[in-house]
Design an enzyme around this catalytic site. Structure first.
Site, PDB file in Angstrom:
ATOM      1  N   HIS A   7       0.964  -1.359   0.155  1.00 13.07           N
ATOM      2  CA  HIS A   7      -0.446  -0.246   0.086  1.00 13.07           C
ATOM      3  C   HIS A   7       0.818   1.027   0.124  1.00 13.07           C
ATOM      4  O   HIS A   7       0.151   2.158  -0.698  1.00 13.07           O
ATOM      5  CB  HIS A   7      -0.769  -0.380   0.824  1.00 13.07           C
TER       6      HIS A   7
ATOM      7  N   ARG B  63      -9.052  -3.584 -13.365  1.00  9.57           N
ATOM      8  CA  ARG B  63      -9.063  -4.437 -13.510  1.00  9.57           C
ATOM      9  C   ARG B  63     -10.046  -5.079 -11.890  1.00  9.57           C
ATOM     10  O   ARG B  63     -10.223  -4.633 -10.405  1.00  9.57           O
ATOM     11  CB  ARG B  63      -7.777  -4.840 -12.388  1.00  9.57           C
TER      12      ARG B  63
ATOM     13  N   ARG C 181     -12.638  -5.561 -17.153  1.00 11.85           N
ATOM     14  CA  ARG C 181     -11.772  -6.843 -17.439  1.00 11.85           C
ATOM     15  C   ARG C 181     -13.130  -7.988 -16.679  1.00 11.85           C
ATOM     16  O   ARG C 181     -12.842  -7.495 -14.871  1.00 11.85           O
ATOM     17  CB  ARG C 181     -10.762  -7.362 -17.305  1.00 11.85           C
TER      18      ARG C 181
ATOM     19  N   GLU D 264      -3.084 -11.162 -24.189  1.00 17.90           N
ATOM     20  CA  GLU D 264      -1.588 -11.593 -23.573  1.00 17.90           C
ATOM     21  C   GLU D 264      -0.933 -13.166 -22.782  1.00 17.90           C
ATOM     22  O   GLU D 264      -0.019 -13.414 -22.493  1.00 17.90           O
ATOM     23  CB  GLU D 264      -1.968 -11.427 -21.914  1.00 17.90           C
TER      24      GLU D 264
ATOM     25  N   ASN E 121       2.420  -7.372 -19.610  1.00 16.94           N
ATOM     26  CA  ASN E 121       2.867  -7.332 -18.960  1.00 16.94           C
ATOM     27  C   ASN E 121       2.526  -9.380 -18.192  1.00 16.94           C
ATOM     28  O   ASN E 121       3.808 -10.132 -18.452  1.00 16.94           O
ATOM     29  CB  ASN E 121       1.910  -7.178 -17.185  1.00 16.94           C
ATOM     30  N   ASP E 122       2.024  -9.932 -18.598  1.00 15.74           N
ATOM     31  CA  ASP E 122       1.875 -11.635 -18.993  1.00 15.74           C
ATOM     32  C   ASP E 122       2.092 -11.766 -20.311  1.00 15.74           C
ATOM     33  O   ASP E 122       3.052 -12.776 -20.226  1.00 15.74           O
ATOM     34  CB  ASP E 122       0.444 -11.476 -18.768  1.00 15.74           C
TER      35      ASP E 122
ATOM     36  N   ARG F  97       7.734 -12.704 -14.420  1.00 11.62           N
ATOM     37  CA  ARG F  97       8.535 -11.519 -14.100  1.00 11.62           C
ATOM     38  C   ARG F  97       8.613 -11.524 -12.233  1.00 11.62           C
ATOM     39  O   ARG F  97       8.647 -10.175 -12.347  1.00 11.62           O
ATOM     40  CB  ARG F  97       7.176 -10.703 -14.498  1.00 11.62           C
TER      41      ARG F  97
ATOM     42  N   CYS G 232      -2.934  -2.366 -22.824  1.00 16.59           N
ATOM     43  CA  CYS G 232      -3.150  -1.901 -21.212  1.00 16.59           C
ATOM     44  C   CYS G 232      -1.895  -2.319 -20.439  1.00 16.59           C
ATOM     45  O   CYS G 232      -2.288  -2.572 -19.359  1.00 16.59           O
ATOM     46  CB  CYS G 232      -4.477  -2.382 -20.679  1.00 16.59           C
TER      47      CYS G 232
HETATM   48  C1  PEP Z   1      -0.932  -7.519 -18.509  1.00 21.64           C
HETATM   49  O1  PEP Z   1      -0.975  -9.239 -18.537  1.00 21.64           O
HETATM   50  O2  PEP Z   1      -0.319  -6.742 -19.029  1.00 21.64           O
HETATM   51  C2  PEP Z   1      -2.405  -7.116 -17.930  1.00 21.64           C
HETATM   52  C3  PEP Z   1      -2.912  -5.874 -18.178  1.00 21.64           C
HETATM   53  O3  PEP Z   1      -2.880  -7.587 -16.513  1.00 21.64           O
HETATM   54  P1  PEP Z   1      -2.409  -7.480 -15.421  1.00 21.64           P
HETATM   55  O4  PEP Z   1      -1.109  -7.119 -14.581  1.00 21.64           O
HETATM   56  O5  PEP Z   1      -3.045  -7.578 -14.241  1.00 21.64           O
HETATM   57  O6  PEP Z   1      -2.010  -8.972 -15.326  1.00 21.64           O
HETATM   58 MG    MG Z   2      -2.493  -9.989 -17.432  1.00 18.05          MG
END
Ligand code: PEP
Ligand code: MG
Length: 546
Positions: free
Chosen positions: A181, A288, A325, A424, A447-448, A458, A495
């Protein structure tokens, strides 16, 4: 001058003077407990007052909404009552024991998310205790000089609620991680943060001059004149740039070549939707929804609870798009009330749409709430971690079945609601043309996508060098996805965190990306970055974006 390293980059850069927070040791439990009935009544009166305080704070900050749910959780009250009635403890002593018991139970679950919530439990119990002992909640941060860097073993949300951020340049904590946080709040307030500074704690004293570089994980104690001058110039130039960007926050982003690019916001709560829109976001490209589920203590949030949150978010967005989502749980995101069992490779296991498709009741509750909320704005539904057309079709079928139920109930919903797919996984990239023939939009989750394309977890620092979203393999995946969407005539946004990286903006635009979705503080700088680029053309060849 001493340079200390935490190795954990968190947020921002700051120069200032250290204020080391010394926690006052709490008063000893009241020595002479009254009779059990009186102690129980005292506890309940304090609990009620704590809940009333948290109710007020919750309207401003979702963290306190979560605290309110913890205070409401009957387990805490039961543990206290048991200690009073069975051991004759005072309310304070019973509360201390109950607090440790609950924290111990959470920590024993071996779950990163729940383990991180023990700080919140202590924070809630500390509030109840202060009320019990009649302590006036003195503010240890009162009277700090401008430019202070607060150094503490830990900082709870209640601590941060007492801080006057106009006087605080940064925070350094021994505990916490980049997702704790304190880090999230620091980023939202635009101040620097360093976490995991365990070994640095003994080296810093109140009054020390400090420079904290949350981008590299370095703390400089008593910097020499040249170092301090260099950092102050760097900070000043960042501030000038930030102020300059903010001026254009609410103006559209158009490249010098005349391409209009949409910049939307990412959010995890209704409060973050508001923050993103206030920061200039042209809608929400990623809501999210799992945070609603994580904050719910008594089990999966029911349809009405979800409906109200989605409706609120939709009303805030108005005509602007709001992409929600569906539940993305599993991997590193757990739910306190859900048993995932043991998985050897949770990121390759039961997560996201896989969970939803196999827990139809949970999925349909969410879909019904989303559909009912869809008449209050421009709401779209997006499915996470899709790997095949079959999965998309099954998700879509569940939506159609929910629509039929709502028809039978004569409940309103938007029958033309758009359904989209998070791209992703490498599988989704490979079949992007097939998915584009059925879905109405894509959003690329880098990210994924990066960890799956590069086969590099990651969260594992030993392979962090491989988990690079700018690697050619990831760029080609992005370019292939954009090309597939373009051929099918559907919209594709991004995103993942890469969307906010100023060094990636040019090649993303060249690859044809026209919709970026980023966290609130990144909206204005990204718009400004887009305005500096002169990119009239989109390169047509997949994989050319290098
Ligand atoms: C991603 O995977 O890029 C994404 C936006 O989702 P999260 O970071 O919530 O897994
Ligand atoms: Mg993701």
């Amino acid at each position: 001058m001493r340079v200390l390293r935490t190795g954990i980059p968190a947020a921002g850069i700051a120069a200032g003077t250290a204020f080391v927070l010394e926690r006052r040791v709490s008063a000893a439990p009241s020595a002479a407990p009254g009779d059990p009935a009186a102690e129980t009544a005292r506890f309940h009166a304090a609990l009620a007052q704590a809940k009333a305080e948290l109710g007020v704070l919750a309207a401003e900050n979702d963290i306190f909404a979560a605290h309110l749910e913890m205070a409401d959780d009957p387990m805490l009250a039961e543990q206290v009552e048991e200690r009073i009635s069975e051991h004759g403890f005072s309310a304070e002593r019973a509360l201390d024991g109950a607090c440790e018991e609950v924290c111990g139970m959470l920590a024993a679950l071996d779950d990163e998310y729940l383990g991180g919530r023990t700080d919140d439990v202590r924070d809630v119990c500390g509030r109840i205790r202060r009320i019990l002992t009649g302590e006036t909640a003195e503010n240890p941060f009162a009277g700090l000089a401008p430019g202070t860097i607060v150094v503490a073993e830990e900082l709870t949300p209640s601590d941060t609620a007492l801080m006057d951020f106009s006087r605080i340049a940064g925070v350094v904590t021994a505990r916490g991680s980049v997702t704790s946080h304190v880090c999230i709040i620091a980023r939202a307030k635009g101040i620097a943060a360093m976490v995991g500074a365990t070994e640095c704690m003994l080296e810093i004293k109140t009054g020390d001059k400090l420079i904290i570089n949350g981008e590299t994980g370095e703390i400089i104690v008593a910097p020499d004149t040249a170092t301090e001058r260099r950092y102050r110039a760097l900070i000043a130039s960042r501030e000038r740039h930030g102020a300059h960007c903010l001026k254009g926050a609410h103006t559209p982003a158009v490249t010098r070549g005349g391409r209009r690019i949409a910049v939307l916001g990412n959010a995890g709560s209704v409060a973050e939707v508001r923050a993103a829109l206030d920061a200039g976001a042209e809608g929400i490209g990623l809501f999210r929804s799992e945070f609603l589920y994580m904050q719910s203590r008594g089990g999966f949030p029911d349809e009405q609870t979800q409906f109200e949150a989605y409706r609120h978010a939709a009303e805030l967005c108005g005509e602007r798009p709001l992409v929600i989502r569906t539940l993305d749980i599993g991997g590193d995101k757990a739910l306190p009330y859900m048993d995932f069992g043991h998985e050897e490779n949770p990121f390759l296991g039961w997560r996201a749409i896989r969970v939803s498709l196999s827990m139809q009741d949970v999925f349909r509750t969410q879909l019904r709430a989303l559909l009912r909320a869809s008449v209050f704005g421009n709401l779209r539904i997006m499915f996470p971690m899709i790997t095949s057309v079959g999965e998309f079709r099954r998700a879509e079928a569940a939506v159609r079945e929910c629509m039929a139920e709502l028809d039978a109930e004569k409940a309103a919903y938007n029958s033309g609601i758009e359904l989209g797919v998070m791209i992703e996984t490498p599988a989704a990239v490979m079949v992007a043309d097939l998915l584009a023939a059925e879905a109405r939009f894509f959003s690329i989750g880098t990210n994924d996508l990066t960890q799956y394309v590069m086969a590099a977890d990651r969260g594992n620092p030993r392979v962090a060098h491989l988990c690079d979203p700018s690697d050619t393999a990831v760029r080609r995946s992005v370019a292939m996805t954009l090309a597939a969407a373009r051929s099918a005539g559907i919209e594709a946004g991004m995103c993942g965190e890469l969307a906010a990286d100023p060094e990636a903006t040019a090649w993303l635009l060249e690859a044809g990306l026209e919709k970026f979705s980023v966290s609130a503080p990144a909206v204005a700088p990204l718009k400004e970055r887009i305005r500096t680029l002169d990119l009239p053309e989109v390169r047509k060849t997949p994989g050319a974006a290098e």
